[in-house]
Write an enzyme that holds these catalytic residues in place. Structure first.
Site, PDB file in Angstrom:
ATOM      1  N   LYS A   1       1.064  -1.084  -0.621  1.00  0.00           N
ATOM      2  CA  LYS A   1       0.269  -0.097  -0.165  1.00  0.00           C
ATOM      3  C   LYS A   1       0.831   1.171  -0.293  1.00  0.00           C
ATOM      4  O   LYS A   1       0.351   2.104  -1.017  1.00  0.00           O
ATOM      5  CB  LYS A   1      -1.044  -0.235   1.310  1.00  0.00           C
ATOM      6  CG  LYS A   1      -1.998  -1.490   0.890  1.00  0.00           C
ATOM      7  CD  LYS A   1      -2.875  -1.266   2.476  1.00  0.00           C
ATOM      8  CE  LYS A   1      -3.766  -2.190   2.078  1.00  0.00           C
ATOM      9  NZ  LYS A   1      -4.556  -2.906   3.682  1.00  0.00           N
TER      10      LYS A   1
ATOM     11  N   GLN B   1      -5.457  -2.278   9.675  1.00  0.00           N
ATOM     12  CA  GLN B   1      -4.559  -2.911   9.328  1.00  0.00           C
ATOM     13  C   GLN B   1      -4.980  -4.603   9.744  1.00  0.00           C
ATOM     14  O   GLN B   1      -4.580  -4.797  11.303  1.00  0.00           O
ATOM     15  CB  GLN B   1      -3.224  -3.351   8.939  1.00  0.00           C
ATOM     16  CG  GLN B   1      -2.841  -4.456   8.309  1.00  0.00           C
ATOM     17  CD  GLN B   1      -3.588  -4.639   6.094  1.00  0.00           C
ATOM     18  OE1 GLN B   1      -3.218  -3.094   6.042  1.00  0.00           O
ATOM     19  NE2 GLN B   1      -3.571  -5.581   5.986  1.00  0.00           N
TER      20      GLN B   1
ATOM     21  N   ASP C   1     -11.507   1.822   3.800  1.00  0.00           N
ATOM     22  CA  ASP C   1     -11.260   0.033   3.753  1.00  0.00           C
ATOM     23  C   ASP C   1     -13.431  -0.207   3.474  1.00  0.00           C
ATOM     24  O   ASP C   1     -13.787  -0.994   3.057  1.00  0.00           O
ATOM     25  CB  ASP C   1     -11.510   0.061   4.952  1.00  0.00           C
ATOM     26  CG  ASP C   1      -9.537  -0.711   4.546  1.00  0.00           C
ATOM     27  OD1 ASP C   1      -9.454  -1.239   3.679  1.00  0.00           O
ATOM     28  OD2 ASP C   1      -9.184  -0.936   5.617  1.00  0.00           O
TER      29      ASP C   1
END
Ligand code: NDP
Length: 288
Positions: free
Chosen positions: A51, A95, A118
């Protein structure tokens, strides 16, 4: 059989990302993605590195906040709160997976919905269900983009999604059954019986289970399209990392079905592309 490679689709998304980054730059804004990473899970470290690399390649700032594996829930929530209140941060994610003493659900609920790139916050999930514009989860967006790019018919078709996680299967089932996409969706999971029969009557199968070769060649018809979300590490001494990744689909199926997405090189490329797109969209919404 057609290989539904993700690269051409990802390039289209990145081109839109580059345009938005330029539009923001003209207003002296650099979009910024903050990633909270707890502990040292090896797979998570790889995902976070990917990322960071992608953001750097497309003019997006990344800020990785690393917390120790034994950090407390209140320390984690205070970190999220500080990033929620930081005007220079436009996108924010934590995460997964978290160490077992920490609640991922509580973290998701603490992230400001307008920074939730997300697309996991209950408000964004609700907007997805209502068809109201919102930040949508990245992998489901990637699956839909892949199907649309290759002009796979969905309206009125039997689409079988295997796996009902809140990251992939459940939001994808909502996205594909929405008016405008109009698929007839079946959502299977570990308690579903007769997976072979469900596969046999599907026009499109999307597998997000996480078990190599769970989808057998013998279950598929010659018209079936398979989107393989599964990303399963298996030992491989020829690789520096000692592992390589395979999907959920039995490789023998590649010559049986009409089309399939490869692993790697399929949906995985699109998940990161949509994360960057969500970050840009979040930044745009803040300033518009
Ligand atoms: P989860 O473990 O959260 O969910 C797996 C799902 O599979 C569950 O719903 C489970 O059912 C179901 N399942 C397990 N066994 C069976 C079975 N025998 N038959 C039918 N269903 C079964 O995984 P994720 O959704 O997080 O990820 C799934 C896979 O996708 C993984 O390989 C992951 O690495 C990959 N992935 C890839 C991404 C990408 O960008 N390419 C992004 C995200 C994930 P139940 O709910 O009953 O337990």
């Amino acid at each position: 059989m057609v290989k539904l490679a993700g690269k051409a689709v990802a390039d289209k998304i990145y081109s839109a990302v580059d345009n938005t980054v330029e539009q923001l730059r003209l207003q002296d804004i650099i979009p910024c993605l903050a990633i909270v990473m707890v502990g040292h899970d090896p797979a998570s470290m790889l995902y976070v590195a990917a990322k960071e690399k992608a953001t750097a390649q497309h003019g997006i700032k990344s800020l990785v906040v690393r917390l120790s594996a034994d950090c407390s829930m209140s320390e984690l929530l205070a970190t999220i709160e500080a990033l929620n209140n930081d005007d220079d941060v436009h996108g924010l994610l934590c995460q997964a997976p978290l160490p077992v003493h920490l609640s991922f659900t509580q973290v998701i609920k603490a992230i400001a919905p307008h920074k939730d790139v997300d697309g996991f916050h209950p408000l964004n999930v609700g907007c997805l269900a209502w068809g109201v514009p919102a930040l949508l989860p990245c992998t489901p967006q990637g699956v839909l983009a892949l199907l649309q790019h290759y002009e796979i018919p969905l309206a009125g078709k039997n689409v079988l999604i295997i796996g009902r996680s809140m990251i992939v299967g459940t939001p994808l089932s909502v996205l594909l059954s929405r008016s405008g996409v109009d698929a007839t969706v079946t959502l299977a999971h570990s308690k579903s019986t007769n997976l072979a029969g469900l596969c046999a009557r599907a026009d499109v199968i999307i597998s997000a289970v996480g078990q190599p070769e769970i989808i057998k060649a013998a279950w598929l018809a010659s018209h079936t399209v398979v989107i393989d979300v599964g990303t399963n590490p298996i030992p491989d001494i020829t690789k520096a990392s000692g592992v390589r990744f395979v999907g959920d689909l039995d490789p023998a199926a590649h010559t049986v079905c009409a089309a399939y997405s490869p692993v790697p090189g399929g949906v995985g490329l699109l998940t990161v592309a949509f994360l960057l797109k969500n970050t840009c969209d979040a930044a745009l919404r803040i300033y518009q």
